[in-house]
Design an enzyme around this catalytic site. Structure first.
Site, PDB file in Angstrom:
ATOM      1  CE  LYS A  55      -3.800  -2.503   2.180  1.00  9.05           C
ATOM      2  NZ  LYS A  55      -4.156  -2.884   3.571  1.00  9.05           N
ATOM      3  CD  GLN A  99      -2.735  -4.257   7.041  1.00  9.89           C
ATOM      4  OE1 GLN A  99      -2.917  -3.354   6.090  1.00  9.89           O
ATOM      5  NE2 GLN A  99      -3.368  -5.713   6.463  1.00  9.89           N
ATOM      6  CG  ASP A 122      -9.905  -0.087   4.958  1.00 10.49           C
ATOM      7  OD1 ASP A 122      -9.568  -0.316   4.067  1.00 10.49           O
ATOM      8  OD2 ASP A 122      -9.042  -0.574   5.911  1.00 10.49           O
TER       9      ASP A 122
END
Lengths: 297, 297
Positions: A55, A99, A122
């Site tokens: 990422k 994460q 997200d």
């Protein structure tokens, strides 16, 4: 007939250039415009480290400032919440990505919901999910995998409205939101899940114009139950034994590609299908967030 | 074959007695236990006044203290929010119900979300909807109409797991949450909506073991497209011209009862089917809330 292959790598590479150009343009017109993503990694899971690295690399490719905040695996929930609260307040930060998975002593849901909705790129927070679910509402951010799939379908000119859509799997991250998004695009959607019978799977898939599989089971969708010409989207990431590989295994999706490619109209491969779309949608959401923060959206 | 009629009046009367007995028992063992519902009505809409009166009457029948807070139709949004905030803090109040629709100058979503989740017995707040939507979560309160329908199906021993379920209509109050609830009970659910074609309606309904219609259109479901033996739940409330009635019209559901009763296995009438279940579930949710507040749940 052989299906045409939906090239996730090419579609995502294209979008990557668009995002990079968009950021460059915006920076020329708005000095000081700098999209920034903070990734919080708790602990040292090697798989998480790989995803985080991917990422961050993608961020740098398009001009997004990517920052890794690496925290000790023994951090307390309170300390982690305080860290998120500080990032929520930091106006230079446009996206906060925690994460997952987190260590077991930390409540993932609590942490996920602690990220301010404006920075929840997200799209996993309850308020975002509620907005996806509500008929009248639009979410601030669409979770990246479902968003990537809808984008792919649109790029491939696949008609959704008035079509029969089957989504296999009902996770909060993929199946659930995706089914609702495709319904909002006018599809008539059936969700197949662990309590559906094999007869139900066969019945609904054999009548579907679009089939998405996100159950995590190799060979879940086979060519014999597909409607000829259907579009098949494979979200699965599975590993099966393969003696011809050095590692003794090979990655595959939920879809039995060899039989389905003979029947489908369009099909995504694994790897190189949905996977590359997910990462690029993280970037797209960060860009949207930074534009919104700068009053440019 | 003629379907057996699901008697919503009898099922709700039964549950009403259970709720009344439950409250009496709890009061004997816990002096001071007193479930209380506050209904907020803004303005003077005659239809709203009827619904409010019905709910208050039902409350008194089971031993719930029902209080009407009637506010001027010109009240400002801020004043209304302040009123709700006070009721949120009042520990004697277990349920707050804002009678919809609200006057146009007030943001219904904002007001609905202002009710504390613990007292949102309508279950319309975003956090409640998110919990219904999430695979892993359970909502504090299930909205009353979907809750009543699931209760009816269970009382009638209708199997949901492994069955084909069609929900027509995708409103945030009925169709959307109901589809998710039936999916969580193991049903394989297809949502039919305004963008579904007549062919899709026919195809999915004719293969469904359970059909729920909540679209608000008379004769939407007809016997010729039903699977023999299916369970049919009619949520519609429509008015059609009828010269034999003094008012010139008669109330009917979405389902063409006369043709469907010949084909279905079980069917709800309108009136006397789903309607009575909805009101009783308001009471059930208030009871749950008061038990939770008293540490009895």
């Amino acid at each position: 007939m052989t299906a045409s292959i939906i090239d996730g790598k090419a579609i995502s590479a294209d979008l990557r250039s668009k995002i990079a150009n968009d950021i460059k343009d915006l920076q020329e017109k708005n000095p000081g415009f700098q999209p920034k993503l903070v990734i919080i990694q708790v602990g040292e899971r090697p798989d998480s480290s790989i995803y985080v690295r991917m990422k961050l690399k993608s961020c740098s490719e398009v001009g997004i400032e990517g920052v890794l905040v690496k925290l000790d695996g023994k951090i307390s929930q309170e300390e982690l919440l305080a860290k998120i609260a500080a990032l929520n307040e930091d106006s230079t930060v446009h996206g906060i990505l925690v994460q997952l998975p987190l260590p077991k002593h930390i409540d993932e849901e609590l942490i996920t919901n602690a990220v301010k909705q404006e920075k929840d790129i997200d799209g996993f927070s309850e308020l975002n999910l509620a907005a996806i679910f509500k008929k009248s509402a639009s979410p601030k951010y669409v979770p990246c995998t479902p968003k990537g799939i809808v984008y792919m379908l649109e790029q491939e000119d696949v008609t959704i409205a008035g079509k029969n859509v089957v989504v296999c799997g009902r996770s909060d991250i993929v199946g659930g939101p995706l089914a609702k998004l495709l319904e909002k695009k006018g599809g008539t959607v059936t969700i197949i899940h662990s309590k559906s019978t094999p007869e139900q799977l066969k019945f609904f898939v054999s009548n579907a114009d679009i089939v998405v599989s996100a159950v995590g089971q190799a060979n879940f969708i086979t060519g014999d139950i597909l409607k000829p010409g259907a579009t098949v989207i494979d979200v699965g990431t599975n590993y099966v034994a393969d003696e011809t590989k050095k590692s003794g295994q090979r990655m595959c999706g939920d879809v039995d590609f060899n039989s389905c490619v003979q029947v489908a109209g369009k099909i995504t491969p694994v790897p190189g299908g949905v996977g590359p779309m997910t990462v690029i949608m993280v970037l797209q959401n960060v860009l949207e967030s930074s534009k919104r923060a700068a009053g440019l959206l």
